[in-house]
Enzyme design. Structure first.
Site, PDB file in Angstrom:
ATOM      1  N   THR A  31      -8.686   6.267 -21.205  1.00  0.00           N
ATOM      2  CA  THR A  31     -10.030   6.591 -20.737  1.00  0.00           C
ATOM      3  C   THR A  31     -10.061   7.933 -20.022  1.00  0.00           C
ATOM      4  O   THR A  31      -9.047   8.370 -19.505  1.00  0.00           O
ATOM      5  CB  THR A  31     -10.474   5.461 -19.769  1.00  0.00           C
ATOM      6  OG1 THR A  31     -10.293   4.244 -20.435  1.00  0.00           O
ATOM      7  CG2 THR A  31     -11.885   5.626 -19.308  1.00  0.00           C
TER       8      THR A  31
ATOM      9  N   ASN B  98      -9.415   3.269 -25.025  1.00  0.00           N
ATOM     10  CA  ASN B  98      -8.757   2.167 -24.335  1.00  0.00           C
ATOM     11  C   ASN B  98      -7.345   2.563 -23.946  1.00  0.00           C
ATOM     12  O   ASN B  98      -7.173   3.291 -22.995  1.00  0.00           O
ATOM     13  CB  ASN B  98      -8.772   0.870 -25.144  1.00  0.00           C
ATOM     14  CG  ASN B  98      -8.424  -0.317 -24.255  1.00  0.00           C
ATOM     15  OD1 ASN B  98      -8.535  -0.227 -23.036  1.00  0.00           O
ATOM     16  ND2 ASN B  98      -7.999  -1.417 -24.831  1.00  0.00           N
TER      17      ASN B  98
HETATM   18  O1  DON Z   1     -13.438  -0.232 -21.000  1.00  0.00           O
HETATM   19  C1  DON Z   1     -12.476  -0.472 -20.282  1.00  0.00           C
HETATM   20  O2  DON Z   1     -12.577  -1.020 -19.205  1.00  0.00           O
HETATM   21  C2  DON Z   1     -11.092  -0.033 -20.719  1.00  0.00           C
HETATM   22  N1  DON Z   1     -11.052   0.080 -22.137  1.00  0.00           N
HETATM   23  C3  DON Z   1     -10.739   1.243 -20.032  1.00  0.00           C
HETATM   24  C4  DON Z   1      -9.363   1.723 -20.386  1.00  0.00           C
HETATM   25  C5  DON Z   1      -8.816   2.718 -19.449  1.00  0.00           C
HETATM   26  O3  DON Z   1      -9.405   3.077 -18.460  1.00  0.00           O
HETATM   27  C6  DON Z   1      -7.454   3.199 -19.743  1.00  0.00           C
HETATM   28  N2  DON Z   1      -7.147   4.335 -18.926  1.00  0.00           N
HETATM   29  N3  DON Z   1      -6.343   4.434 -18.067  1.00  0.00           N
END
Ligand code: DON
Length: 567
Positions: free
Chosen positions: A376, A396
């Protein structure tokens, strides 16, 4: 508040009772980049600069969003994307607020138990790696929808600098070199072949991505349909299917980004505007902030025993509710109003006791009468007109599913892992889910992304957000509190050490070597389980604070290569 901060600074300096590293934040008020008119803070300097140039040409935050989002897809493939999704919260200069959801969806052929083996146990690899992990991407729909509604410059003008960036290439940083090395074998294994990013790059090398440049050029020529109906879509679907995936052209045709009402609530003299379901971010943030509001955090002090306790206990309760109640609002009824109401939340905190930790095993989701029965990157932009956005976008996991469409030049997400594959079984972030976040065709998986805007006295005050999976909500929370309660600058608020609790597993995670040992000892005495070893970094927060004179302070997280630029 700044005065108190300075006095504290002098006091701490003169006492010198703690080792330097522990008092770093208290002793050095660090200001971030300050600019008068406009600012972009993102995970890459190239992306921040492209966004800023769009603003300088007279574009607004929404124009800058389109360009910055795509520039991150080129220069930060770890999370920036065409093959993923995200959320944006906005506040226009006239005070009007809103949000857009361009979250991925489960394919039409998806079904509830698709990630379970014959014994009914989850196969994490299947929802995390390769073609079966991919959700129907939403990013291109998102940027076009934003542009249609609010854009002022033509798409060609917004995306041409991004095409040029992909052609000319961007410079690999040391952090990027490390990450690429770490994932190299997985890229080859997942794609059953080598890909651009599987080459051995070194810091200061230039990565050019002509395939992605060509994809973006076709998108400039043919618009949104290039991705959802045209050659790009066809090639993507063929590649996913050739690797065993189930996404079809039908899935792409049916994808729509959706305008949503953000979650809006007050905390003392602040009004917080944050992302609504299918993200859990806004609801959980509201729950936590409302539960801690009655306590005098600024008096307790930053990262002190009492502050950590109260925040942890509120987090525990909010994440327990998250696991049960939250999912895609197009599929499940979510009692948002009750969940963030004062009466429900004060009841939730009734059994909190400073003497003793609540055990997560003794705590479940709260009862709501009548209720029936989931890598993210973040960027913040404020423009010279007073409009603000807060955007979090993701594949993700790092580089998503690691599946990379060689002909198109981008990675595909593994967002399907954000669904609850089976009640009670944790996903890659250790998050639990229930029926509300079960897999169904065309459903959006629950997110923790928390792009947030904050108003003070009716005026824009902050834009903030972060990556970090389950730790997103708690990192955004701490950053807002650091400024509001502990009087920090935006940059210090971003830098300050963070901790995290998510109900289950019942452990408070701390960034290593940043917390007072005696506080951690006291927490353990009171029954808290603590963990400093596992936590690498918690969040990579980017934010912009409007200073009293109207200028903007950027806070760019030193945990990444994040950069604030403006004019
Ligand atoms: O939407 C979500 O909550 C996750 N897919 C976020 C993933 C994420 O933040 C990975 N990064 N460190």
């Amino acid at each position: 508040m700044r005065l108190i901060y300075l006095l504290l600074f002098i006091l701490v300096i003169s006492c010198k009772t703690k080792p330097e590293s522990e008092i770093e934040i208290k002793t050095r008020p660090v200001l971030g980049v300050i600019e008068k008119n406009a600012m972009v803070v993102s995970a890459r300097e190239e992306a921040s600069k492209i966004g800023k140039e769009i603003l300088q040409k007279g574009g607004n935050v929404f124009d800058a969003m389109v360009a910055t989002e795509m520039a991150l897809a080129v220069s930060y493939p770890y999370a920036g994307n065409l093959g993923g999704g995200g959320f944006m919260v906005y506040r226009k200069a006239n005070g009007e607020t809103g949000a857009i959801d361009y979250r991925e969806k489960a394919p039409l052929a998806a079904y509830k138990d698709m990630y379970l083996d014959e014994n009914g146990d989850p196969i994490p690899e299947k929802s995390q790696l390769g073609a079966m992990a991919v959700g129907v991407p939403g990013t291109i729909a998102g940027i076009f929808e934003v542009h249609k509604k609010f854009g002022t410059l033509p798409i060609r003008e917004l995306l041409t600098p991004v095409v040029q960036l992909a052609q000319k290439g961007y410079i690999i940083t040391e952090k990027q070199e490390k990450r690429l090395r770490h994932f190299r074998e997985l890229f080859i294994e997942t794609n059953k072949d080598t890909i651009l990013y599987a080459q051995s790059f070194k810091a200061n090398d230039t990565i050019k991505n002509p395939k992605l440049a060509a994809t973006l050029q076709r998108i400039i020529e043919n618009g949104r349909d290039e991705f959802y109906k045209g050659e790009t879509g066809q090639k993507m679907v063929e590649y996913i299917q050739s690797k065993g995936g189930i996404i079809t052209m039908d899935d792409l045709n049916k994808y729509e980004a959706k305008w949503r009402d953000p979650v809006q609530f007050t905390y003392k003299d602040l009004t917080i505007i944050s992302m609504s379901p299918p993200s859990s971010g806004g609801v959980c943030l509201a729950q936590i902030m409302k539960m801690i509001e009655p306590y005098d955090l600024s008096n307790y002090g930053h990262n002190t025993l009492k502050s950590i306790q109260i925040i942890t206990e509120a987090e525990r309760r909010a994440y327990a509710d998250r696991s049960f109640y939250l999912g895609d609002p197009d599929f499940v009824k979510i009692p948002v109003d009750t969940l963030i109401s004062d009466s429900y939340l004060s009841d939730r905190m009734k059994d909190f006791d400073f003497e003793q930790a609540t055990l997560s095993s003794d705590l479940s989701y709260g009862s709501i009468p009548g209720y029936e029965s989931s890598e993210t990157t973040h960027y913040s932009v404020v423009d010279q007109f007073g409009n603000a956005i807060s955007v979090t976008t993701t594949l993700n996991g790092a580089y998503g599913s690691k599946l990379y469409v060689p002909e198109l030049g981008f990675f595909l997400n593994n967002e399907m892992d954000d669904f609850s594959a089976k009640p009670g079984m944790p996903n890659m972030f250790g998050l639990l889910g229930a029926e509300a976040n079960a897999i169904a065709p065309e459903k959006r998986m629950l997110s923790s992304m928390t792009p947030t805007l904050v108003e003070k006295d009716g005026e824009l005050w902050m834009s903030v957000g972060t990556p970090g999976g389950s730790t997103i909500i708690t990192s955004v929370l701490q950053t807002i509190l650091n400024v509001k309660e502990y009087g920090m600058t935006m940059q210090d608020a971003v830098n300050a050490p963070r901790f995290h609790h998510q109900w289950l597993p019942d452990v408070v995670v701390f960034e290593p070597n940043s917390f007072d040992k005696s506080i951690l000892d006291s927490l353990r005495t009171k029954g808290y389980k603590t963990n400093e070893e596992e936590s690498r970094v918690i969040g990579k927060v980017d934010g912009i604070l409007v200073l009293p004179d109207g200028s903007l302070e950027g806070g760019a997280d030193k945990r990444g290569d994040d950069t604030a630029v403006g004019f």
